[in-house]
Each structure stands twice: as C-alpha cells, then as structure tokens.
Design a protein around this motif. Structure first.
Motif, PDB file in Angstrom:
ATOM      1  N   GLU A 136      -0.123   7.756   6.569  1.00 17.20           N
ATOM      2  CA  GLU A 136      -0.050   8.999   7.350  1.00 17.20           C
ATOM      3  C   GLU A 136      -0.526  10.191   6.526  1.00 17.20           C
ATOM      4  O   GLU A 136      -1.200  11.080   7.039  1.00 17.20           O
ATOM      5  CB  GLU A 136       1.375   9.228   7.849  1.00 17.20           C
ATOM      6  N   VAL A 137      -0.181  10.218   5.233  1.00 17.59           N
ATOM      7  CA  VAL A 137      -0.632  11.302   4.361  1.00 17.59           C
ATOM      8  C   VAL A 137      -2.153  11.244   4.229  1.00 17.59           C
ATOM      9  O   VAL A 137      -2.834  12.262   4.364  1.00 17.59           O
ATOM     10  CB  VAL A 137       0.039  11.221   2.966  1.00 17.59           C
ATOM     11  N   PHE A 138      -2.702  10.051   3.977  1.00 13.18           N
ATOM     12  CA  PHE A 138      -4.146   9.903   3.781  1.00 13.18           C
ATOM     13  C   PHE A 138      -4.921  10.364   5.011  1.00 13.18           C
ATOM     14  O   PHE A 138      -5.916  11.084   4.898  1.00 13.18           O
ATOM     15  CB  PHE A 138      -4.494   8.436   3.461  1.00 13.18           C
ATOM     16  N   PHE A 139      -4.478   9.956   6.195  1.00 15.29           N
ATOM     17  CA  PHE A 139      -5.196  10.280   7.424  1.00 15.29           C
ATOM     18  C   PHE A 139      -4.702  11.567   8.083  1.00 15.29           C
ATOM     19  O   PHE A 139      -5.266  11.994   9.088  1.00 15.29           O
ATOM     20  CB  PHE A 139      -5.114   9.114   8.416  1.00 15.29           C
ATOM     21  N   GLY A 140      -3.682  12.203   7.513  1.00 17.57           N
ATOM     22  CA  GLY A 140      -3.116  13.411   8.099  1.00 17.57           C
ATOM     23  C   GLY A 140      -3.831  14.681   7.669  1.00 17.57           C
ATOM     24  O   GLY A 140      -4.754  14.671   6.852  1.00 17.57           O
ATOM     25  N   GLU A 141      -3.375  15.779   8.218  1.00 18.96           N
ATOM     26  CA  GLU A 141      -4.013  17.084   7.980  1.00 18.96           C
ATOM     27  C   GLU A 141      -3.644  17.709   6.639  1.00 18.96           C
ATOM     28  O   GLU A 141      -4.423  18.471   6.085  1.00 18.96           O
ATOM     29  CB  GLU A 141      -3.643  18.053   9.109  1.00 18.96           C
ATOM     30  N   LEU A 178      -2.661   3.880  -1.564  1.00 17.47           N
ATOM     31  CA  LEU A 178      -3.959   3.723  -2.218  1.00 17.47           C
ATOM     32  C   LEU A 178      -4.010   2.566  -3.213  1.00 17.47           C
ATOM     33  O   LEU A 178      -5.011   1.858  -3.290  1.00 17.47           O
ATOM     34  CB  LEU A 178      -4.356   5.019  -2.934  1.00 17.47           C
ATOM     35  N   VAL A 179      -2.947   2.378  -3.995  1.00 12.92           N
ATOM     36  CA  VAL A 179      -3.005   1.376  -5.066  1.00 12.92           C
ATOM     37  C   VAL A 179      -1.978   0.262  -4.921  1.00 12.92           C
ATOM     38  O   VAL A 179      -1.982  -0.668  -5.722  1.00 12.92           O
ATOM     39  CB  VAL A 179      -2.877   2.010  -6.476  1.00 12.92           C
ATOM     40  N   GLY A 180      -1.111   0.335  -3.936  1.00 13.28           N
ATOM     41  CA  GLY A 180      -0.092  -0.692  -3.769  1.00 13.28           C
ATOM     42  C   GLY A 180      -0.714  -2.051  -3.493  1.00 13.28           C
ATOM     43  O   GLY A 180      -1.755  -2.154  -2.870  1.00 13.28           O
ATOM     44  N   THR A 181      -0.068  -3.103  -3.966  1.00 10.72           N
ATOM     45  CA  THR A 181      -0.596  -4.448  -3.795  1.00 10.72           C
ATOM     46  C   THR A 181       0.394  -5.397  -3.130  1.00 10.72           C
ATOM     47  O   THR A 181       0.135  -6.574  -3.046  1.00 10.72           O
ATOM     48  CB  THR A 181      -1.008  -5.047  -5.157  1.00 10.72           C
ATOM     49  N   SER A 182       1.518  -4.887  -2.679  1.00  8.14           N
ATOM     50  CA  SER A 182       2.509  -5.756  -2.050  1.00  8.14           C
ATOM     51  C   SER A 182       1.969  -6.284  -0.719  1.00  8.14           C
ATOM     52  O   SER A 182       1.431  -5.531   0.077  1.00  8.14           O
ATOM     53  CB  SER A 182       3.800  -4.966  -1.799  1.00  8.14           C
ATOM     54  N   PRO A 183       2.112  -7.584  -0.444  1.00  9.86           N
ATOM     55  CA  PRO A 183       1.560  -8.139   0.788  1.00  9.86           C
ATOM     56  C   PRO A 183       2.224  -7.628   2.059  1.00  9.86           C
ATOM     57  O   PRO A 183       1.683  -7.790   3.123  1.00  9.86           O
ATOM     58  CB  PRO A 183       1.772  -9.642   0.631  1.00  9.86           C
ATOM     59  N   ASN A 184       3.387  -7.003   1.981  1.00 14.35           N
ATOM     60  CA  ASN A 184       4.054  -6.552   3.198  1.00 14.35           C
ATOM     61  C   ASN A 184       3.880  -5.057   3.442  1.00 14.35           C
ATOM     62  O   ASN A 184       4.578  -4.488   4.258  1.00 14.35           O
ATOM     63  CB  ASN A 184       5.550  -6.873   3.142  1.00 14.35           C
ATOM     64  N   SER A 218      -8.985  11.657   4.462  1.00  9.26           N
ATOM     65  CA  SER A 218      -9.893  10.889   5.305  1.00  9.26           C
ATOM     66  C   SER A 218     -11.026  11.729   5.892  1.00  9.26           C
ATOM     67  O   SER A 218     -11.966  11.180   6.449  1.00  9.26           O
ATOM     68  CB  SER A 218      -9.128  10.205   6.437  1.00  9.26           C
ATOM     69  N   LYS A 219     -10.960  13.029   5.766  1.00  7.02           N
ATOM     70  CA  LYS A 219     -12.073  13.847   6.251  1.00  7.02           C
ATOM     71  C   LYS A 219     -13.317  13.631   5.389  1.00  7.02           C
ATOM     72  O   LYS A 219     -14.435  13.731   5.869  1.00  7.02           O
ATOM     73  CB  LYS A 219     -11.696  15.321   6.283  1.00  7.02           C
ATOM     74  N   CYS A 220     -13.105  13.322   4.111  1.00  2.25           N
ATOM     75  CA  CYS A 220     -14.226  13.105   3.189  1.00  2.25           C
ATOM     76  C   CYS A 220     -14.352  11.661   2.738  1.00  2.25           C
ATOM     77  O   CYS A 220     -15.450  11.196   2.446  1.00  2.25           O
ATOM     78  CB  CYS A 220     -14.084  13.988   1.954  1.00  2.25           C
ATOM     79  N   HIS A 221     -13.228  10.961   2.631  1.00  6.10           N
ATOM     80  CA  HIS A 221     -13.225   9.607   2.072  1.00  6.10           C
ATOM     81  C   HIS A 221     -12.975   8.567   3.144  1.00  6.10           C
ATOM     82  O   HIS A 221     -12.170   8.761   4.043  1.00  6.10           O
ATOM     83  CB  HIS A 221     -12.139   9.474   1.002  1.00  6.10           C
ATOM     84  N   GLN A 222     -13.631   7.441   2.960  1.00  7.82           N
ATOM     85  CA  GLN A 222     -13.425   6.300   3.830  1.00  7.82           C
ATOM     86  C   GLN A 222     -12.549   5.292   3.095  1.00  7.82           C
ATOM     87  O   GLN A 222     -12.630   5.150   1.878  1.00  7.82           O
ATOM     88  CB  GLN A 222     -14.775   5.676   4.166  1.00  7.82           C
ATOM     89  N   LEU A 223     -11.716   4.616   3.853  1.00  9.32           N
ATOM     90  CA  LEU A 223     -10.862   3.577   3.298  1.00  9.32           C
ATOM     91  C   LEU A 223     -10.800   2.443   4.313  1.00  9.32           C
ATOM     92  O   LEU A 223     -10.392   2.670   5.459  1.00  9.32           O
ATOM     93  CB  LEU A 223      -9.462   4.130   3.011  1.00  9.32           C
ATOM     94  N   ARG A 224     -11.252   1.287   3.896  1.00 10.30           N
ATOM     95  CA  ARG A 224     -11.257   0.091   4.757  1.00 10.30           C
ATOM     96  C   ARG A 224     -11.926   0.361   6.107  1.00 10.30           C
ATOM     97  O   ARG A 224     -11.424  -0.019   7.158  1.00 10.30           O
ATOM     98  CB  ARG A 224      -9.837  -0.434   4.934  1.00 10.30           C
TER      99      ARG A 224
END
Length: 177
Positions: A30-35, A154-160, A40-46
């Motif tokens: 929510e933080v990444f894609f939020g205002e 951004l960096v978490g690796t937990s499968p859940n 996400s306005k400049c960066h793409q993720l997946r």
C-alpha cells in the motif's frame, strides 16, 4: 536451521533481517502504490507502476541495507541506465529528468513523475545531472513504521507475504506445502 524452515511467517523474514520485524508486506505494498511515497509513479515492480525510474522487481535479491541506502540517499549510487539530465531549451525553460527518445521526440521523466515531450530542435543544451531525480526525505515523510513496511514489501522473502492481511488464512508450513 534456516529461519524460513522454522515457520513461514513474517517473523521468518525478521529472523533474516531483524529490522523488518513487525513489518507487513501488504501494508508495504500500500505504501509503494500509495500517494504518500508515490514510488509506483516512477518505478515498476513486478509489471506494475511507472517507467521513469528503474524497475525494482529484483530488489528482493539485494540486501536490506543497500536498498535502504538507495531510499535514504538516492544519489549515493545512481543506476547508469537512469542518469538524469538538465535540459536547457532555446526559450529559457530548464527541465531536469531522465531522457529517452520516442517517435522523434525527447521524453523527459521528471522528479514529479511527469513525462514532458519536447522536440529535439527546441534543445539548446543537455548536461548530465550530478544527483538523482529521486526525491530525498521519503524515509522521514513515511516514518519508521511505514518505512519498515515498505522495506518488507521490497526486500522480504517470506513465502506468505501476501497472507499477512487481516482475515487471511494462517500460513502453511513447508511440510504442509
């Protein structure tokens, strides 16, 4: 025994990176894609987000501290494929941003996540910028909790990771999977 084998919870991420303890992948999304952060306005993720800055899909392959440094000190190490420029136009206007060519025009991706199209003939001078166009102070604007959530995303690796939202079923262990 690796932390992930002990249980597939966000605590397993914290076992690898203690700074992420208590962080939430879904709140970080929510933080990444939020205002507020506007990442996400400049960066793409997946496959989702803007095209001005670097694609961040590989951040979960990097270490926590280098990603945090890139957020806190965006000019520390600038991706050479995303070097900013100062563009001076014949009419006196000055633009700063990432430059790309498209259909005979220059497209300037600005720090405000805007794309400005100009005719190359309007350009008087282009000079490489010495700092990143990524804004500074994002970490301070977010505060420690939202920054921890963003870093978990951004960096978490937990499968859940997607299952930490309220009402989600409990995560399954590796043995159950």
């Amino acid at each position: 025994q690796p932390a992930e084998a002990e249980g597939d919870t966000d605590a397993s991420v914290a076992g690898v990176v203690p700074e992420l303890e208590g962080g939430s992948w879904s709140r970080g999304r929510e933080v990444f894609f939020g205002e507020q952060a506007s990442c996400s306005k400049c960066h793409q993720l997946r496959g989702n987000g803007g095209h001005i800055g670097p694609d961040l899909s590989n951040l979960n392959q990097r270490d926590y501290y280098s990603v945090l440094r890139d957020i806190v000190q965006p000019s520390f190490a600038i991706n050479p494929d995303h070097l900013g420029y100062t563009i001076m136009l014949h009419d006196g206007q000055v633009l700063t941003g990432l430059v790309r060519r498209e259909e005979g025009q220059l497209i300037i991706g600005t720090a405000k996540a805007e794309e400005v199209r100009i005719n190359p003939e309007e350009v008087e001078k282009i000079v490489p910028a010495t700092i990143s166009i990524m804004p500074t102070g994002i970490d301070e604007a977010l505060g420690p909790d939202k920054l921890r959530d963003l870093m978990t995303f951004l960096v978490g690796t937990s499968p859940n990771m997607p299952n930490d939202r309220p009402g989600a079923p409990p995560p399954r262990s590796r043995d159950e999977v």
